[in-house]
Enzyme design. Structure first.
Site: not given
Ligand code: CMC
Length: 430
Positions: A307, A365
């Protein structure tokens, strides 16, 4: 908002003092509103990872502690002791209602649950196999074509009517989208039922036989609505605010929010997560999927994990996990393989160096799909249920923004990295 502190920016030999604003809770905020005017520079923050886009009194998240409050009340207390329509009142008006206020609010919402009869024909334009989110984006946006007496955003009475209409009708529209996809007749709302029971009735009853809403399932549904009701300035809420900042009507703004929510990084994650858990299928295959999630060259991510704000347990996920156990127990579903995979996946990921070091925890989720599936919903309905629950949050944030005298059109700037100025070449010279 306390003021007094300042931050100093030193730029090309000159100093600029920037006010530092202190919120009720959370980190201080450097006020850069005058920065471009004074210093001629913008700030650069793609994804808004360090930028507050507004001030708000509605919802607060402490991502490090894993806390979520609606109007100051912790989500765990609301999920255990309150119910969705009371939470809607709280989000919309700022305080918990007294008994008369609650009765009046519930009556107003209940009286608006039917949609204009002509909207039924509107549905027929969609293919039967449309995703219900596609139908919802279209039909909720189309509400502005049906309810002309509540689209003047400058009239507080019309804003109020639009808010009630949206909270009341979006569940009806979501249920209709589902019924349409099944080829079953639309089911009219029944106003003697509470909000969650009425939604289950509109989704699962058919004219051919009586349908009894199980009160325990209705409570579980209500809790899912409550857990999703608001989440401060996330992508879809910011979309609603940005759309609304131009003066667009509330139905168009909420349709924009629904469109944004649909993405798998946001509300679409509940569908994607259940599909992923099913694809994993058995505990033995978990290491294979964890390895893919960690592989930089594989776009696969563990859905329902991670998140932007929570760097600790998502408090909603904790409540959802308890609910999953309760609901499956209630329905007599024992040894549900998806739940087993989910629990084992969570256990292994929480001990894995990659997930630990990146502070990736289960989010809301991760367990919601298991409950919704057990209740009988297909995966395509998971995100529409998120959308209907979040409608009150979107509308509360939209109302807060419209009523704010400082409200101005949202207009981010950019760091232009394209071609420098150049002259047009006629076709025969290229
Ligand atoms: N699986 C594997 N690696 C992950 C994941 C994941 N679910 N989420 C983040 N990472 C890694 C990502 O690859 C990155 O690694 P690095 O620093 O080496 O590049 C690091 O963790 C930080 O990730 P980010 O993409 O920069 O983080 P963000 O804040 O931009 O993304 C997120 C947040 C929710 C989009 C992401 O965690 C994700 O895609 N999660 C899976 C989708 C999900 O479950 N979404 C629901 C969120 S809660 C409900 C809502 O708000 O709608």
């Amino acid at each position: 908002m306390a003021e007094g502190k300042t931050a100093r920016l030193h730029l090309e030999g000159k100093d600029y003092d920037l006010a530092v604003l202190s919120p009720t809770a959370g980190p201080d905020v450097v006020d850069i509103r005058k920065l471009y005017g004074d210093a001629g520079v913008f700030t650069y923050d793609p994804g808004f990872t360090s930028t507050a886009s507004c001030d708000s009194t509605i919802t607060y998240i402490d991502g490090d502690k894993g806390e979520l409050w609606y109007r100051g009340y912790p989500i765990e207390q609301l999920a255990a002791q309150s119910h969705y329509l009371e939470v809607c009142y709280l989000l919309l008006y700022g305080e918990l209602p007294n008994p008369d206020q609650l009765l009046d609010f519930e009556t107003r919402v209940t009286r608006h649950t039917m949609v204009h009869e002509q909207m039924h024909y509107f549905f027929r334009g969609f293919r039967r196999d449309s995703h219900p989110m596609a139908t919802m984006v279209g039909v909720v946006g189309a509400m502005s074509a049906f309810y002309h007496d509540s689209i003047d955003i400058n009239d507080p009475v019309q804003r109020e009517i639009a808010s009630i209409r949206l909270i009341a009708k979006v569940p009806t529209i979501a249920a209709m989208a589902y019924k349409y996809s099944l080829g079953q007749p639309f089911v009219y709302p029944r106003n003697e039922l509470d909000y969650a029971s009425n939604f289950l009735h509109m989704c699962f009853s058919v004219p051919a036989e009586p349908y009894h809403v199980d009160p325990a399932l209705s409570r579980a549904m209500d809790r899912i609505f409550t857990l999703h009701a608001d989440h401060e300035q996330n992508a879809s809420t910011s979309t609603v605010r940005l759309a609304g900042s131009s003066g667009a009507n509330p139905f168009a703004c909420i349709a924009a929010g629904i469109a944004c929510l649909w993405g798998p990084a946001h509300g679409g994650a509940n569908q994607a997560c259940l599909e992923m858990l099913r694809e994993i299928g058995s505990v033995e295959r978990i290491p294979e999927f964890l390895a893919r999630a960690k592989d930089k060259n594989d776009p696969f991510r563990l859905m329902g994990f991670g998140h932007r704000v929570y760097k600790n347990f998502d408090p909603r996920a904790k409540v959802m996990k308890e609910s999953a156990d309760e609901v499956l127990d209630l329905l007599g579903v024992h040894n549900n393989p998806t739940l087993q995979v989910a629990k084992e996946l969570e256990r292994i990921a929480l001990e894995d160096e990659y997930f630990v070091s990146k502070k990736l925890y289960p989010n809301v989720d991760f367990y919601s799909g298991i409950i919704l599936e057990a209740m009988g919903f297909p995966t395509s309905m998971f995100t529409p249920i998120f959308a209907l629950s979040r409608t009150v949050g979107w509308i509360s944030q939209w109302k807060e923004m419209i009523a704010d005298p400082q409200n101005k059109i949202g207009r981010p700037r950019q760091l232009y990295v394209g071609a420098p100025r150049r002259d047009y070449k006629p076709l025969d010279q290229r």
